[in-house]
Scaffold this motif. Structure first.
Motif, PDB file in Angstrom:
ATOM      1  N   THR A  11      46.713  52.313  36.103  1.00  0.00           N
ATOM      2  CA  THR A  11      47.912  51.492  36.289  1.00  0.00           C
ATOM      3  C   THR A  11      47.923  50.842  37.675  1.00  0.00           C
ATOM      4  O   THR A  11      48.197  49.640  37.819  1.00  0.00           O
ATOM      5  CB  THR A  11      49.171  52.350  36.110  1.00  0.00           C
ATOM      6  N   GLY A  12      47.600  51.647  38.693  1.00  0.00           N
ATOM      7  CA  GLY A  12      47.593  51.108  40.040  1.00  0.00           C
ATOM      8  C   GLY A  12      46.542  50.027  40.234  1.00  0.00           C
ATOM      9  O   GLY A  12      46.810  48.979  40.846  1.00  0.00           O
ATOM     10  N   LEU A  13      45.332  50.256  39.722  1.00  0.00           N
ATOM     11  CA  LEU A  13      44.266  49.271  39.874  1.00  0.00           C
ATOM     12  C   LEU A  13      44.549  48.016  39.063  1.00  0.00           C
ATOM     13  O   LEU A  13      44.202  46.899  39.484  1.00  0.00           O
ATOM     14  CB  LEU A  13      42.930  49.885  39.457  1.00  0.00           C
ATOM     15  N   ARG A  14      45.190  48.165  37.881  1.00  0.00           N
ATOM     16  CA  ARG A  14      45.488  46.978  37.078  1.00  0.00           C
ATOM     17  C   ARG A  14      46.460  46.068  37.824  1.00  0.00           C
ATOM     18  O   ARG A  14      46.313  44.839  37.831  1.00  0.00           O
ATOM     19  CB  ARG A  14      46.067  47.388  35.721  1.00  0.00           C
ATOM     20  N   LEU A  50      39.001  50.609  32.570  1.00  0.00           N
ATOM     21  CA  LEU A  50      39.202  49.222  33.003  1.00  0.00           C
ATOM     22  C   LEU A  50      38.034  48.337  32.577  1.00  0.00           C
ATOM     23  O   LEU A  50      38.223  47.173  32.191  1.00  0.00           O
ATOM     24  CB  LEU A  50      39.392  49.177  34.516  1.00  0.00           C
ATOM     25  N   ALA A  51      36.819  48.892  32.639  1.00  0.00           N
ATOM     26  CA  ALA A  51      35.647  48.122  32.201  1.00  0.00           C
ATOM     27  C   ALA A  51      35.715  47.845  30.702  1.00  0.00           C
ATOM     28  O   ALA A  51      35.387  46.736  30.234  1.00  0.00           O
ATOM     29  CB  ALA A  51      34.374  48.873  32.562  1.00  0.00           C
ATOM     30  N   ALA A  52      36.148  48.861  29.916  1.00  0.00           N
ATOM     31  CA  ALA A  52      36.263  48.677  28.466  1.00  0.00           C
ATOM     32  C   ALA A  52      37.309  47.630  28.125  1.00  0.00           C
ATOM     33  O   ALA A  52      37.211  46.947  27.100  1.00  0.00           O
ATOM     34  CB  ALA A  52      36.605  50.009  27.800  1.00  0.00           C
ATOM     35  N   GLN A  53      38.320  47.493  28.979  1.00  0.00           N
ATOM     36  CA  GLN A  53      39.355  46.492  28.766  1.00  0.00           C
ATOM     37  C   GLN A  53      38.947  45.110  29.261  1.00  0.00           C
ATOM     38  O   GLN A  53      39.702  44.139  29.122  1.00  0.00           O
ATOM     39  CB  GLN A  53      40.645  46.932  29.467  1.00  0.00           C
ATOM     40  N   GLY A  54      37.740  45.010  29.798  1.00  0.00           N
ATOM     41  CA  GLY A  54      37.232  43.718  30.243  1.00  0.00           C
ATOM     42  C   GLY A  54      37.798  43.238  31.558  1.00  0.00           C
ATOM     43  O   GLY A  54      37.717  42.043  31.864  1.00  0.00           O
ATOM     44  N   LEU A  55      38.354  44.146  32.376  1.00  0.00           N
ATOM     45  CA  LEU A  55      38.992  43.729  33.629  1.00  0.00           C
ATOM     46  C   LEU A  55      38.061  43.798  34.824  1.00  0.00           C
ATOM     47  O   LEU A  55      38.308  43.111  35.829  1.00  0.00           O
ATOM     48  CB  LEU A  55      40.228  44.599  33.883  1.00  0.00           C
ATOM     49  N   ILE A  56      37.021  44.616  34.746  1.00  0.00           N
ATOM     50  CA  ILE A  56      36.115  44.764  35.890  1.00  0.00           C
ATOM     51  C   ILE A  56      34.672  44.770  35.420  1.00  0.00           C
ATOM     52  O   ILE A  56      34.383  45.026  34.250  1.00  0.00           O
ATOM     53  CB  ILE A  56      36.399  46.061  36.679  1.00  0.00           C
ATOM     54  N   PHE A  65      33.658  44.947  40.695  1.00  0.00           N
ATOM     55  CA  PHE A  65      34.311  43.687  41.031  1.00  0.00           C
ATOM     56  C   PHE A  65      35.286  43.276  39.928  1.00  0.00           C
ATOM     57  O   PHE A  65      35.114  43.620  38.745  1.00  0.00           O
ATOM     58  CB  PHE A  65      33.269  42.583  41.218  1.00  0.00           C
ATOM     59  N   VAL A  66      36.317  42.521  40.335  1.00  0.00           N
ATOM     60  CA  VAL A  66      37.247  41.941  39.363  1.00  0.00           C
ATOM     61  C   VAL A  66      36.484  40.933  38.531  1.00  0.00           C
ATOM     62  O   VAL A  66      35.798  40.051  39.062  1.00  0.00           O
ATOM     63  CB  VAL A  66      38.436  41.273  40.078  1.00  0.00           C
ATOM     64  N   ARG A  67      36.600  41.092  37.238  1.00  0.00           N
ATOM     65  CA  ARG A  67      35.827  40.228  36.343  1.00  0.00           C
ATOM     66  C   ARG A  67      36.386  38.812  36.352  1.00  0.00           C
ATOM     67  O   ARG A  67      37.603  38.606  36.314  1.00  0.00           O
ATOM     68  CB  ARG A  67      35.872  40.780  34.919  1.00  0.00           C
ATOM     69  N   ALA A  68      35.502  37.841  36.421  1.00  0.00           N
ATOM     70  CA  ALA A  68      35.891  36.434  36.334  1.00  0.00           C
ATOM     71  C   ALA A  68      36.060  36.082  34.864  1.00  0.00           C
ATOM     72  O   ALA A  68      35.074  35.993  34.119  1.00  0.00           O
ATOM     73  CB  ALA A  68      34.829  35.550  36.990  1.00  0.00           C
ATOM     74  N   LEU A  69      37.296  35.909  34.430  1.00  0.00           N
ATOM     75  CA  LEU A  69      37.572  35.642  33.026  1.00  0.00           C
ATOM     76  C   LEU A  69      37.458  34.153  32.732  1.00  0.00           C
ATOM     77  O   LEU A  69      38.027  33.318  33.444  1.00  0.00           O
ATOM     78  CB  LEU A  69      38.981  36.124  32.660  1.00  0.00           C
ATOM     79  N   ARG A  70      36.738  33.831  31.670  1.00  0.00           N
ATOM     80  CA  ARG A  70      36.595  32.443  31.267  1.00  0.00           C
ATOM     81  C   ARG A  70      37.838  32.027  30.485  1.00  0.00           C
ATOM     82  O   ARG A  70      38.319  32.761  29.629  1.00  0.00           O
ATOM     83  CB  ARG A  70      35.355  32.268  30.389  1.00  0.00           C
TER      84      ARG A  70
END
Length: 472
Positions: A11-14, A50-56, A65-70
């Motif tokens: 929650t905090g990282l999101r 967080l990785a499974a949720q596609g955020l990092i 790293f924070v994932r760059a979302l297209r």
């Protein structure tokens, strides 16, 4: 997600990720351990979530790293229409009978028996034994496991009268469900726009299989006693057809069962025209006040192609059926099966054979007969009491369904939608007609879940029809 320390870290990282620009580097694992007073295992668990949720994105040896979302762009598959050209056969929606339904509705639509009507204990034990045997690691013969071929042949042999040659195991082709068998029969014997005669109404899957094989489906009117022999003979003469698909025992959807005399009349017409009768005995195990007697048992000159399925009576997870056919037609059907699927899973064949050869199988079938009778009678009585506008002309001697006619002028599709809005799912009868529907019909399955709700379901049907001027 569980309410533990890892969820708090997520929650905090999101929240941090939402504010950070793409590509920003997250704090190191050591920093997160210190910040949240958590173990490295807990931190790694949070990062995996967080990785499974596609955020990092994690880069080994570099960091996280924070994932760059297209930015999502609307998908354009228009090129496929040009590549595929016009479809050979119009696309049909999946039948209502195949729909899954939530637990909070009253389901009259399904084509399968409820779980409590299945031999669950026998099936689970059979699957366990099959998984430990040679079938789990070997390839079965293309035509089927010999022991299962013998069982199917023996089942038909026991109904064969004196004076007729019974089928042999080599006449049996095991297929992954009767729908697959029907597809092969139509492709092998009626492809290329050849006419196929079918009772009307009849099984929607047979209509679909024949249409996709390129056959020209020709309806033959049929009622509680089966097809009119005069109309059947006329259809053969006018079309030159060589195939007639029928369900002599507990037909889907009407529940019709042919008399011995009607069966003889149909066989005589088929022989006279040098044709095949495709006998679909899908409901063989669902007799209530009568038993199924296959026409194939009294025809030994190759005019009857017989299908017997175990999918509905054993388990929908065990798709095993058989086509019993003699002569060159068998070779053509087996060739088509080879092109389609090569062979049927040996594990499924072993489990099916194990189930139907256990002493408990016959005990199960005897209990099933009483269960189906109770459900059928409950639904029929509920309709008479709470929805007299729903007319059931024929209470079947077996099978799974009641075929009901609504008042003339009823808009069936609208009625079905209103029933579903009220928590009752039913199937419009139009799906079971090869051509135009002969009237406003619906099919009601009495083998579905929760028979205790049948009365309430009938109340809903009657209430909706009662609100219509043409139903008063």
């Amino acid at each position: 997600m569980s309410n533990d320390s890892s969820s708090q870290i997520v929650t905090g990282l999101r929240d941090w990720i939402v504010k950070a620009p793409p590509g920003s580097r997250l704090p190191s694992t050591r920093a997160l351990v210190a910040e949240h007073s958590a173990s490295p295992v807990t931190v790694q668990k949070a990062l995996r979530i967080l990785a499974a949720q596609g955020l990092i994105d994690s880069r080994p040896g570099v960091g996280t790293f924070v994932r760059a979302l297209r930015t999502a762009q609307p998908s354009d598959y228009g090129w496929q229409s040009a590549a595929l050209r016009s479809p050979q056969f119009p696309a049909r929606p999946v039948s209502t009978a195949m729909r899954s339904a939530p637990n909070d509705v009253i389901a009259f639509h399904s084509g399968y028996p409820d779980r409590e009507l299945l031999p669950e204990r026998l099936v689970r034990a059979a699957l366990a034994r099959a998984s430990r045997g040679d079938a789990a690691l070997s390839r079965p013969p293309a035509a089927g496991v010999p022991e299962l071929q013998s069982w199917f042949a023996h089942e038909l042999r026991t109904a064969t009268p004196a004076g007729f040659a019974p089928p042999t195991p080599s006449d049996v082709v095991v297929v992954p469900g009767s729908q697959s068998g029907l597809s092969s029969v139509f492709r092998a014997l009626a492809g290329g726009s050849q006419p196929v005669l079918m009772e009307s109404p009849t099984y929607w899957g047979a209509i679909l299989a024949a249409s996709h094989a390129g056959a020209d489906v020709v309806p033959v009117p049929s009622g509680p006693d089966g097809p009119d022999p005069v109309e059947l003979a006329r259809a053969f003469e006018e079309t030159g057809a060589r195939l007639f698909y029928a369900q002599p025992n507990y037909a889907n959807p009407t529940g019709a069962q042919w008399s011995h005399q009607r069966g003889e009349e149909v066989l005589e017409i088929v022989r006279r025209h040098g044709a095949f009768l495709i006998e679909d005995d899908w409901a063989h195990d669902f007799g209530i006040s009568t038993s199924a007697v296959p026409l194939a048992a009294r025809e030994d000159s190759g005019h009857v192609i017989y299908l017997r399925s175990l999918t509905k009576s054993v388990s929908p997870a065990i798709r095993v059926a058989a086509v019993i056919v003699r002569g060159p037609a068998r070779d053509r059907i087996l060739t088509d099966r080879g092109a389609e699927s090569m062979y049927v899973s040996g594990v499924m064949q072993a489990a099916a054979l194990d189930t139907v050869t256990q002493p408990g199988w016959q005990t199960h079938l005897r209990a099933l007969r009483h269960q189906l009778q109770s459900r059928r009678d409950l639904l029929a009585a509920s309709l008479r009491q709470h929805a007299p506008q729903v007319h059931v002309a024929h209470v079947p001697h077996g099978g799974l369904n009641l075929w009901a006619r609504l008042p003339d002028g009823t808009e069936v599709d609208r009625f079905v939608r209103e029933c579903e809005s009220a928590g009752v799912i039913i199937a419009a009868g139009s799906e079971w007609f090869p051509a135009e529907p002969a009237g406003p019909f619906v099919r009601l399955n009495y083998a579905g879940p929760n028979p205790g709700a049948f009365e309430e379901g009938a109340r809903v049907l009657g209430s909706i029809l009662g609100d219509r001027p043409n139903a008063r």
